[in-house]
Design a protein around this motif. Structure first.
Motif, PDB file in Angstrom:
ATOM      1  N   UNK A  49      17.367  12.869  30.570  1.00 15.17           N
ATOM      2  CA  UNK A  49      17.047  12.140  31.807  1.00 15.17           C
ATOM      3  C   UNK A  49      17.220  10.629  31.659  1.00 15.17           C
ATOM      4  N   UNK A  50      17.880  10.193  30.581  1.00 14.33           N
ATOM      5  CA  UNK A  50      17.983   8.744  30.362  1.00 14.33           C
ATOM      6  C   UNK A  50      18.937   8.051  31.332  1.00 14.33           C
ATOM      7  N   UNK A  51      19.700   8.849  32.120  1.00  8.59           N
ATOM      8  CA  UNK A  51      20.584   8.229  33.115  1.00  8.59           C
ATOM      9  C   UNK A  51      19.893   8.077  34.467  1.00  8.59           C
ATOM     10  N   UNK A  52      18.637   8.557  34.554  1.00  8.50           N
ATOM     11  CA  UNK A  52      17.844   8.365  35.763  1.00  8.50           C
ATOM     12  C   UNK A  52      16.938   7.149  35.589  1.00  8.50           C
ATOM     13  N   UNK A  53      16.478   6.619  36.691  1.00  8.77           N
ATOM     14  CA  UNK A  53      15.514   5.527  36.631  1.00  8.77           C
ATOM     15  C   UNK A  53      14.228   6.040  35.988  1.00  8.77           C
ATOM     16  N   UNK A  54      13.712   5.351  34.956  1.00  5.29           N
ATOM     17  CA  UNK A  54      12.490   5.813  34.285  1.00  5.29           C
ATOM     18  C   UNK A  54      11.332   5.991  35.269  1.00  5.29           C
ATOM     19  N   UNK A  55      10.638   7.111  35.105  1.00  8.85           N
ATOM     20  CA  UNK A  55       9.466   7.360  35.942  1.00  8.85           C
ATOM     21  C   UNK A  55       9.722   8.231  37.151  1.00  8.85           C
ATOM     22  N   UNK A  56      10.988   8.491  37.484  1.00  7.93           N
ATOM     23  CA  UNK A  56      11.272   9.369  38.626  1.00  7.93           C
ATOM     24  C   UNK A  56      10.701  10.759  38.329  1.00  7.93           C
ATOM     25  N   UNK A  57       9.893  11.319  39.227  1.00  9.15           N
ATOM     26  CA  UNK A  57       9.286  12.636  38.968  1.00  9.15           C
ATOM     27  C   UNK A  57      10.334  13.746  39.034  1.00  9.15           C
ATOM     28  N   UNK A  58      10.558  14.414  37.921  1.00 12.05           N
ATOM     29  CA  UNK A  58      11.569  15.467  37.860  1.00 12.05           C
ATOM     30  C   UNK A  58      10.894  16.835  37.765  1.00 12.05           C
ATOM     31  N   UNK A  59      11.148  17.670  38.763  1.00 13.62           N
ATOM     32  CA  UNK A  59      10.612  19.034  38.707  1.00 13.62           C
ATOM     33  C   UNK A  59      11.348  19.797  37.609  1.00 13.62           C
ATOM     34  N   UNK A  60      10.583  20.420  36.736  1.00 13.83           N
ATOM     35  CA  UNK A  60      11.156  21.020  35.533  1.00 13.83           C
ATOM     36  C   UNK A  60      10.611  22.424  35.302  1.00 13.83           C
ATOM     37  N   UNK A  61      11.510  23.349  34.967  1.00 17.98           N
ATOM     38  CA  UNK A  61      11.083  24.686  34.545  1.00 17.98           C
ATOM     39  C   UNK A  61      11.475  24.869  33.086  1.00 17.98           C
ATOM     40  N   UNK A 109      12.083  29.226  20.822  1.00 18.61           N
ATOM     41  CA  UNK A 109      13.182  28.417  21.346  1.00 18.61           C
ATOM     42  C   UNK A 109      12.952  28.281  22.848  1.00 18.61           C
ATOM     43  N   UNK A 110      13.525  27.268  23.456  1.00 13.01           N
ATOM     44  CA  UNK A 110      13.243  27.031  24.869  1.00 13.01           C
ATOM     45  C   UNK A 110      14.476  26.490  25.591  1.00 13.01           C
ATOM     46  N   UNK A 111      14.410  26.599  26.906  1.00 13.09           N
ATOM     47  CA  UNK A 111      15.482  26.093  27.761  1.00 13.09           C
ATOM     48  C   UNK A 111      14.852  25.231  28.842  1.00 13.09           C
ATOM     49  N   UNK A 112      15.467  24.083  29.104  1.00 16.17           N
ATOM     50  CA  UNK A 112      14.954  23.164  30.120  1.00 16.17           C
ATOM     51  C   UNK A 112      15.864  23.203  31.345  1.00 16.17           C
ATOM     52  N   UNK A 113      15.301  23.562  32.487  1.00 15.56           N
ATOM     53  CA  UNK A 113      16.040  23.521  33.753  1.00 15.56           C
ATOM     54  C   UNK A 113      15.379  22.483  34.646  1.00 15.56           C
ATOM     55  N   UNK A 114      16.175  21.538  35.112  1.00 18.07           N
ATOM     56  CA  UNK A 114      15.630  20.470  35.947  1.00 18.07           C
ATOM     57  C   UNK A 114      16.137  20.583  37.377  1.00 18.07           C
ATOM     58  N   UNK A 115      15.217  20.396  38.305  1.00 12.28           N
ATOM     59  CA  UNK A 115      15.534  20.419  39.730  1.00 12.28           C
ATOM     60  C   UNK A 115      15.280  19.012  40.256  1.00 12.28           C
ATOM     61  N   UNK A 116      15.929  18.655  41.331  1.00 10.16           N
ATOM     62  CA  UNK A 116      15.772  17.300  41.864  1.00 10.16           C
ATOM     63  C   UNK A 116      14.306  17.006  42.187  1.00 10.16           C
ATOM     64  N   UNK A 117      13.926  15.737  42.228  1.00  6.27           N
ATOM     65  CA  UNK A 117      12.536  15.364  42.530  1.00  6.27           C
ATOM     66  C   UNK A 117      12.059  15.948  43.857  1.00  6.27           C
ATOM     67  N   UNK A 118      10.741  15.998  44.076  1.00 12.30           N
ATOM     68  CA  UNK A 118      10.196  16.546  45.328  1.00 12.30           C
ATOM     69  C   UNK A 118      10.718  15.796  46.551  1.00 12.30           C
ATOM     70  N   UNK A 119      10.746  16.489  47.668  1.00 12.51           N
ATOM     71  CA  UNK A 119      11.215  15.881  48.921  1.00 12.51           C
ATOM     72  C   UNK A 119      10.410  14.635  49.265  1.00 12.51           C
ATOM     73  N   UNK A 120       9.098  14.674  48.992  1.00 11.66           N
ATOM     74  CA  UNK A 120       8.246  13.527  49.325  1.00 11.66           C
ATOM     75  C   UNK A 120       8.688  12.277  48.576  1.00 11.66           C
ATOM     76  N   UNK A 121       9.192  12.462  47.357  1.00  9.99           N
ATOM     77  CA  UNK A 121       9.658  11.306  46.582  1.00  9.99           C
ATOM     78  C   UNK A 121      10.827  10.633  47.296  1.00  9.99           C
TER      79      UNK A 121
END
Length: 200
Positions: free
Chosen positions: A66-78, A86-98
């Motif tokens: 996420x270093x190409x995003x502005x720091x602090x932007x709330x990222x919805x993550x699964x 072991x794990x997998x990170x899936x990121x969805x765009x920030x909430x609509x309210x943001x």
């Protein structure tokens, strides 16, 4: 006493078996993490720890992704955690309210609800946000028109008014007045809270 001891032992054994069964299953965690700011501190650290995820490794990977995003932007993550940890990170765009609050240039949504207007966005803003959100799994299969309607409902709950267009100077004046009102309202609410505490 012996009977009570057996019950305690049986309860402990059942708990152990439940934990062992859980450790053999794929587990999921849905959360919101600020871009570039994943850390071992609560609430994220304990959440990952319960799933057996190596916290330092996860935070490093998430922050790099996420270093190409502005720091602090709330990222919805699964986070999908496998039995071998072991794990997998899936990121969805920030909430609509943001997006809506960013477009409106506000930090706080409506405080009282009803007819309170916390900010305004143009139809163009709405359309641009809808294009971004249409890629979200929650909006899968929806037309852009339906996504816009969903966003209109969310904007209404935030007190954000959607207008055909915005006059920049007029809106600046509105935001200035709004900020002053919010400060006064927060001060009033704090005074009420303090007065209530004194009565206890």
């Amino acid at each position: 006493m012996a009977s009570k001891g057996r019950r305690l032992a049986q309860g402990a054994m059942a708990g152990k078996k439940a934990m062992e069964k859980k450790s053999k299953e794929v587990q999921y965690l849905k959360t919101i993490i600020p871009c570039g700011m994943a850390a071992a501190a609560p609430p994220l650290g304990p959440q990952l720890g319960q799933l057996g995820v190596p916290i330092a490794s996860f935070c490093r990977e998430f922050n790099e992704k996420t270093n190409h995003f502005k720091p602090g932007i709330p990222m919805r993550t699964q986070i999908t955690v496998n039995p071998d940890r072991s794990y997998k990170i899936d990121m969805i765009s920030p909430p609509s309210t943001y997006f809506l609050k960013q477009a409106a240039g506000i930090q706080k949504a409506a405080m009282k609800g009803g007819d309170e207007v916390s900010g305004k966005i143009s139809l163009k803003h709405l359309y641009e946000i809808a294009k971004i959100k249409s890629d979200d799994p929650g909006f899968a299969g929806m037309s852009l028109e339906k996504v816009c309607k969903c966003l209109i409902g969310t904007a209404r709950t935030c007190g954000i008014k959607i207008v055909p267009s915005l006059d920049v100077e007029e809106y600046k004046e509105f935001l200035t007045q709004r900020l002053e009102w919010v400060k006064e309202e927060e001060k009033r609410l704090e005074e009420l809270r303090q007065a209530k505490m004194l009565r206890l």
